[in-house]
Design an enzyme around this catalytic site. Structure first.
Site, PDB file in Angstrom:
ATOM      1  N   SER A 147       0.759  -0.970   0.101  1.00  0.00           N
ATOM      2  CA  SER A 147      -0.107  -0.002   0.112  1.00  0.00           C
ATOM      3  C   SER A 147       0.755   1.427  -0.069  1.00  0.00           C
ATOM      4  O   SER A 147       1.833   1.255   0.779  1.00  0.00           O
ATOM      5  CB  SER A 147      -0.811  -0.090   1.380  1.00  0.00           C
ATOM      6  OG  SER A 147      -1.659   1.085   1.256  1.00  0.00           O
ATOM      7  N   GLY A 148       0.533   2.069  -0.960  1.00  0.00           N
ATOM      8  CA  GLY A 148       1.171   3.613  -1.074  1.00  0.00           C
ATOM      9  C   GLY A 148       2.456   3.364  -2.000  1.00  0.00           C
ATOM     10  O   GLY A 148       3.052   4.442  -2.150  1.00  0.00           O
TER      11      GLY A 148
ATOM     12  N   THR B 260      -2.315   2.711  -7.914  1.00  0.00           N
ATOM     13  CA  THR B 260      -3.387   3.437  -8.316  1.00  0.00           C
ATOM     14  C   THR B 260      -3.015   4.769  -9.371  1.00  0.00           C
ATOM     15  O   THR B 260      -3.572   4.763 -10.387  1.00  0.00           O
ATOM     16  CB  THR B 260      -4.180   4.032  -7.355  1.00  0.00           C
ATOM     17  OG1 THR B 260      -4.656   3.118  -6.592  1.00  0.00           O
ATOM     18  CG2 THR B 260      -5.457   4.872  -7.767  1.00  0.00           C
TER      19      THR B 260
ATOM     20  N   ASN C  64      -1.482   4.865   3.310  1.00  0.00           N
ATOM     21  CA  ASN C  64      -1.630   5.507   1.773  1.00  0.00           C
ATOM     22  C   ASN C  64      -2.919   6.346   2.102  1.00  0.00           C
ATOM     23  O   ASN C  64      -4.048   5.821   2.461  1.00  0.00           O
ATOM     24  CB  ASN C  64      -1.999   4.498   1.057  1.00  0.00           C
ATOM     25  CG  ASN C  64      -2.131   4.989  -0.511  1.00  0.00           C
ATOM     26  OD1 ASN C  64      -2.259   5.967  -0.954  1.00  0.00           O
ATOM     27  ND2 ASN C  64      -2.205   3.914  -1.322  1.00  0.00           N
TER      28      ASN C  64
ATOM     29  N   SER D 223      -5.850   4.820  -0.914  1.00  0.00           N
ATOM     30  CA  SER D 223      -5.660   3.284  -0.986  1.00  0.00           C
ATOM     31  C   SER D 223      -6.629   2.522  -1.781  1.00  0.00           C
ATOM     32  O   SER D 223      -7.907   2.944  -1.327  1.00  0.00           O
ATOM     33  CB  SER D 223      -5.257   2.711   0.217  1.00  0.00           C
ATOM     34  OG  SER D 223      -5.287   1.252   0.197  1.00  0.00           O
ATOM     35  N   SER D 224      -6.524   1.726  -2.897  1.00  0.00           N
ATOM     36  CA  SER D 224      -7.657   0.964  -3.415  1.00  0.00           C
ATOM     37  C   SER D 224      -7.814   0.058  -2.553  1.00  0.00           C
ATOM     38  O   SER D 224      -7.337  -0.988  -2.156  1.00  0.00           O
ATOM     39  CB  SER D 224      -7.283   0.584  -4.800  1.00  0.00           C
ATOM     40  OG  SER D 224      -6.660   1.426  -5.668  1.00  0.00           O
TER      41      SER D 224
ATOM     42  N   GLY E  36      -3.570  -2.935  -2.219  1.00  0.00           N
ATOM     43  CA  GLY E  36      -2.120  -3.155  -1.408  1.00  0.00           C
ATOM     44  C   GLY E  36      -2.190  -4.011  -0.145  1.00  0.00           C
ATOM     45  O   GLY E  36      -3.131  -3.991   0.522  1.00  0.00           O
TER      46      GLY E  36
ATOM     47  N   GLU F 133      -1.607  -4.365   3.572  1.00  0.00           N
ATOM     48  CA  GLU F 133      -1.796  -3.761   4.865  1.00  0.00           C
ATOM     49  C   GLU F 133      -1.507  -4.708   5.804  1.00  0.00           C
ATOM     50  O   GLU F 133      -2.064  -5.635   6.011  1.00  0.00           O
ATOM     51  CB  GLU F 133      -3.091  -2.924   4.622  1.00  0.00           C
ATOM     52  CG  GLU F 133      -3.290  -1.826   3.826  1.00  0.00           C
ATOM     53  CD  GLU F 133      -2.743  -0.418   4.148  1.00  0.00           C
ATOM     54  OE1 GLU F 133      -2.301  -0.328   5.175  1.00  0.00           O
ATOM     55  OE2 GLU F 133      -2.948   0.568   3.415  1.00  0.00           O
TER      56      GLU F 133
END
Length: 386
Positions: A18-19, A23, A66, A69-70, A295, A297
């Site tokens: 994540s981050g 995206t 993030n 975050s998706s 992502g 996490e």
């Protein structure tokens, strides 16, 4: 070139924690394909790009790591005709994180669209009155984490962009109003408290009655039927239907389930609306695919959904290691090509811990679900650690 020559469709797998920028890279790839393709219709290009705006509002959220975050996965197929002109796209979504709707950890946010709707209502009294929007702090589904804003982001401006994107995607104004009414209803559902009656059943408080009336008005439901669904569950035995009252905790969980169902079905409807608008018609066989997954996490409290998300990331990581490192280096050895060996982390044991029977995590969770009253008990946790 392979797609242009009609030989092989191509796909890009965008992975990472994540981050890491998945995206944003997805948006850059879509913009690049639209800009370099010959004779691409401006309107088709805008619809493809604005589809990402809508899905991002409803499927992305701020996490600790993030700000955007998706919280779902998507596979976008950008389709071409024989002259390499983009004719549309097809979106497939995977595993929307429904648990985020009802719980967020400290310094996290719910889905962006809720904050955008409230900010838009604050800027427009008409919207505020039409959808009965209150302040952010008044909603239980938004005030848990103490985080309401994002640095450098104006949610009111983003709300205007969302409405424009829905218009570009040909979503009728009546349907847009319906979507916003559902979002407002979901937020109000989170404020239902219920009163415990002798530990055996639940009933609505005075404030709950007002909320129920408001939700039913926005969703077009009958008040009595909705109250019945909130306070009772029904079982059918030999053709006879019996209503059993929810205990207080059960009523609260039932309320959460309603909110999750409303939101997830709205999200699924939006994905379908995007696909109808950007439908490439007969030009579906030649495409470039873009896989953008959620992502990795590690939250303070991790749900089963997050386990599935992290498991997916680990599987993709192993796939990448196997095909990019292991197989390529073996090919180099077979062809006697000099190269510097690349050391990579083998996560096979991690994947097997989750999926390889008989003592994997998924197997133990499945067995726990088969027991009456199965819970996340210490014995299960100890077995996983061992």
């Amino acid at each position: 070139n392979n797609v242009d020559d009609g030989r092989t469709n191509q796909s890009c797998i965008i992975s990472g924690e994540s981050g890491a920028g998945k995206t944003e890279n997805t948006k850059f790839i879509l913009q690049y394909l639209c800009s370099v393709t010959n004779h691409t219709s401006f309107w088709v290009e805008q619809q493809i790009l604005e589809a990402n705006t809508v899905l991002e509002a409803f499927g992305n959220a701020k996490t600790v790591r993030n700000d955007n975050s998706s919280r779902f996965g998507k596979f976008v197929q950008v389709c071409f005709d024989d002259s390499s002109q983009i004719k549309g796209c097809i979106v497939q979504d995977y595993l929307l994180e429904q648990s985020r709707l009802t719980f967020q950890s400290t310094n996290e946010r719910n889905y962006h669209v809720f904050y955008q709707l409230v900010a838009g209502a604050e800027a427009s009294p008409e919207i505020k009155e039409k959808f009965s929007i209150g302040p952010l702090e008044s909603y239980a589904y938004l005030n848990q984490s103490g985080c309401y804003t994002l640095d450098g982001v104006n949610d009111s401006v983003m709300f205007d962009r969302l409405r424009l994107a829905l218009n570009v995607l040909n979503v009728a104004e009546q349907m847009v109003d319906g979507i916003f009414a559902i979002l407002s209803s979901v937020l109000w559902l989170g404020n239902l408290k219920f009163a415990d009656v002798e530990g055996e059943k639940s009933e609505l408080t005075e404030n709950d009655v007002d909320i129920v009336g408001l939700v039913c008005e926005m969703l077009g439901l009958e008040v009595e039927s909705f109250i019945e669904a909130l306070l009772y569950r029904q079982i059918q035995v030999r053709g006879t239907v019996t209503s059993i009252p929810f205990k207080h905790q059960e009523a609260c969980e039932n309320r959460h389930a309603m909110a999750k169902c409303l939101y997830s079905r709205t999200f699924a409807w939006l994905v379908d609306a995007v696909n109808k608008c950007t439908n490439p018609g007969q030009h579906q066989m030649r495409f470039i695919g873009i896989l953008d997954i959620f992502g990795f996490e590690n939250f303070q409290v991790n749900s089963f959904e997050q386990l599935c998300i992290n498991y997916t990331n680990e599987k993709l990581h192993r796939f990448f290691n196997h095909y990019v490192f292991a197989l390529e280096q073996e090919t180099y050895r077979q062809e006697d090509i000099a190269f510097e060996h690349i050391t990579f982390t083998d996560n096979t044991q991690c994947v097997e811990l989750i999926e390889k029977p008989p003592t994997c995590v998924l197997k133990m969770l499945d067995e726990e679900c088969r027991f009456p009253g199965g819970t996340e008990n210490p014995t299960l946790a100890n077995n996983i650690r061992s």
